[in-house]
Design a protein around this motif. Structure first.
Motif, short mmCIF file in Angstrom:
data_model
loop_
_atom_site.label_atom_id
_atom_site.label_comp_id
_atom_site.label_asym_id
_atom_site.label_seq_id
_atom_site.Cartn_x
_atom_site.Cartn_y
_atom_site.Cartn_z
N LYS A 258 118.23 106.35 25.08
CA LYS A 258 119.50 106.75 24.44
C LYS A 258 119.55 106.26 22.99
O LYS A 258 119.97 107.00 22.09
CB LYS A 258 120.67 106.17 25.24
CG LYS A 258 122.05 106.52 24.70
CD LYS A 258 123.17 105.84 25.50
CE LYS A 258 123.10 104.33 25.38
NZ LYS A 258 124.25 103.64 26.00
N SER B 19 122.64 98.45 24.49
CA SER B 19 122.36 99.79 23.95
C SER B 19 123.57 100.40 23.26
O SER B 19 123.44 101.09 22.25
CB SER B 19 121.85 100.72 25.05
OG SER B 19 122.87 101.07 25.96
N CYS C 18 123.43 101.56 19.42
CA CYS C 18 123.68 102.96 19.07
C CYS C 18 124.77 103.08 18.02
O CYS C 18 124.62 103.78 17.01
CB CYS C 18 124.10 103.77 20.31
SG CYS C 18 122.75 104.15 21.43
N GLN D 67 129.84 108.40 27.78
CA GLN D 67 128.76 107.41 27.69
C GLN D 67 128.83 106.44 28.89
O GLN D 67 127.81 106.08 29.47
CB GLN D 67 128.83 106.61 26.37
CG GLN D 67 127.71 105.59 26.28
CD GLN D 67 127.63 104.83 24.96
OE1 GLN D 67 126.56 104.56 24.47
NE2 GLN D 67 128.76 104.47 24.39
N ASP E 95 125.84 105.80 31.33
CA ASP E 95 125.33 104.43 31.51
C ASP E 95 125.54 103.95 32.94
O ASP E 95 124.73 103.19 33.48
CB ASP E 95 126.05 103.46 30.56
CG ASP E 95 125.63 103.64 29.11
OD1 ASP E 95 124.72 104.45 28.83
OD2 ASP E 95 126.22 102.96 28.24
N CYS F 266 122.82 105.17 34.97
CA CYS F 266 121.61 104.39 34.68
C CYS F 266 121.66 103.01 35.33
O CYS F 266 120.69 102.55 35.94
CB CYS F 266 121.41 104.25 33.18
SG CYS F 266 121.07 105.81 32.37
N ILE G 297 127.45 110.56 21.65
CA ILE G 297 126.75 109.47 22.34
C ILE G 297 126.93 109.64 23.86
O ILE G 297 126.07 109.20 24.64
CB ILE G 297 127.24 108.09 21.85
CG1 ILE G 297 126.25 107.01 22.24
CG2 ILE G 297 128.65 107.76 22.36
CD1 ILE G 297 124.85 107.18 21.67
N ALA H 55 124.35 112.27 24.96
CA ALA H 55 123.03 111.62 24.89
C ALA H 55 122.82 110.72 26.11
O ALA H 55 121.75 110.72 26.73
CB ALA H 55 122.90 110.81 23.60
N ALA H 56 123.85 109.95 26.46
CA ALA H 56 123.73 109.03 27.59
C ALA H 56 123.51 109.79 28.90
O ALA H 56 122.66 109.42 29.73
CB ALA H 56 124.99 108.16 27.70
N CYS I 165 119.96 111.40 29.03
CA CYS I 165 118.92 110.40 29.34
C CYS I 165 119.03 109.92 30.78
O CYS I 165 118.01 109.67 31.44
CB CYS I 165 119.02 109.21 28.38
SG CYS I 165 118.64 109.65 26.67
#
Lengths: 203, 203
Positions: A14, A67, A71, A98, A102, A105, A155, A158-159, A162
């Motif tokens: 990310k 992160s 970022c 985000q 996250d 993740c 963002i 993007a998160a 990923c």
């Protein structure tokens, strides 16, 4: 500035995606660093007592993490207001998304440690099942809300991009695309962006 | 707005501290909600597919999370620029310190689940030891850098204050004060603030 990262970490990816999207990548030196919860890395530990990647070491030696902070810092240096909208609903939507990415993740990396790192006799079947349920609920949540966001790179997107790529990489058996056509199509589009193509982890 | 929280959660406490510090508490309805990784809560799940607290439900039904996003949102509503400095070094220092505090909480909550929730035969001694080392390294990191920050209340100091109080609450055997006089004194001062006193979890 030097970024400690691992290509397999979705959090590090990310950061790299944000750096590519904004141009901050040109100012960034990167250093590969493997780290797990039971195998700390001394170089990272010196910059970040939590011993996690990604960690960004500034030119004055300060370690910046995690992160999200890296970022926002890199995007700010690059004068970005797209990935991190400065205020209002756009900002909260990006940051909330985000958190969803996250959160996938965090859950998936925890599950990966449980299934690949923890000794087999010490794995907890009920916990594993509940983490998979949490992931599946969140894939469905994204299916229901992501269709309106095609083409907008924040963002948050993007998160999520990923995060889903990490699921493909480490636990394809979850089949997150199944029954989720909007999310599948959204991910296909965003994965074609140069920032995503440049940061694909090697298999 | 309604905040799902648990008084024992250091992340929820950070949100409440921020709400007290900025006055946003007056706009906030709170609802107690217990949740663990193996016992989800349906009310929270409807607002946040990750099923975690704290979750803030806005008046339009949108669920906002995680604690960092909620804190920044509430502080923004209240016109704050102290807890979240708007730009420059002050912002990165506050956000970095929040990451240290949140990192302590992530590690300690994970350790708590391992030691109090996971069946005894499935605990992993090596992992437990490494998590304690991570916490100890971070207490020492804070000892070395916090003395210069006495009296400054940011989201970073709120996070660290709540993190250390959580260690006192759940794992006093770590003795984080031992050999760390600056951190001890800093925590004593910050713990006397009305926002911290109002949010002490009951034993």
């Amino acid at each position: 500035m030097k970024l400690f990262y691992s290509p397999a970490s979705p959090f590090a990816r990310k950061v790299l995606v944000a750096a590519h999207e904004t141009g901050a990548i040109s100012r960034l030196e990167t250093e590969l660093a493997a780290v797990t919860p039971v195998a700390p890395n001394a170089d990272i530990g010196a910059a970040n007592s939590l011993g996690k990647i990604p960690t960004l070491v500034l030119d004055d030696g300060t370690g910046l993490f995690d992160s999200r902070v890296i970022c926002e810092y890199l995007c700010s240096l690059a004068g970005d207001t797209a990935l991190f909208p400065t205020s209002g609903d756009a900002r909260w939507q990006a940051l909330r998304l985000q958190s969803l990415g996250d959160g996938i993740c965090d859950t998936a990396v925890g599950l990966r440690y449980e299934l690949a790192l923890r000794p087999e006799g010490q794995r907890w079947a009920e916990w594993i099942e509940k983490q998979r349920e949490r992931l599946n609920r969140t894939f469905t949540q994204l299916e229901n809300e992501i269709a309106g966001q095609v083409g907008t790179m924040t963002i948050g997107s993007a998160a999520v991009a990923c995060a889903l790529a990490y699921i493909d990489f480490r636990m394809p058996e979850l089949e997150w695309r199944s029954g989720r056509p909007a999310l599948t199509s959204w991910h296909e589009t965003i994965s074609a962006r140069p920032s995503m193509v440049a940061t694909v982890p090697e298999g």
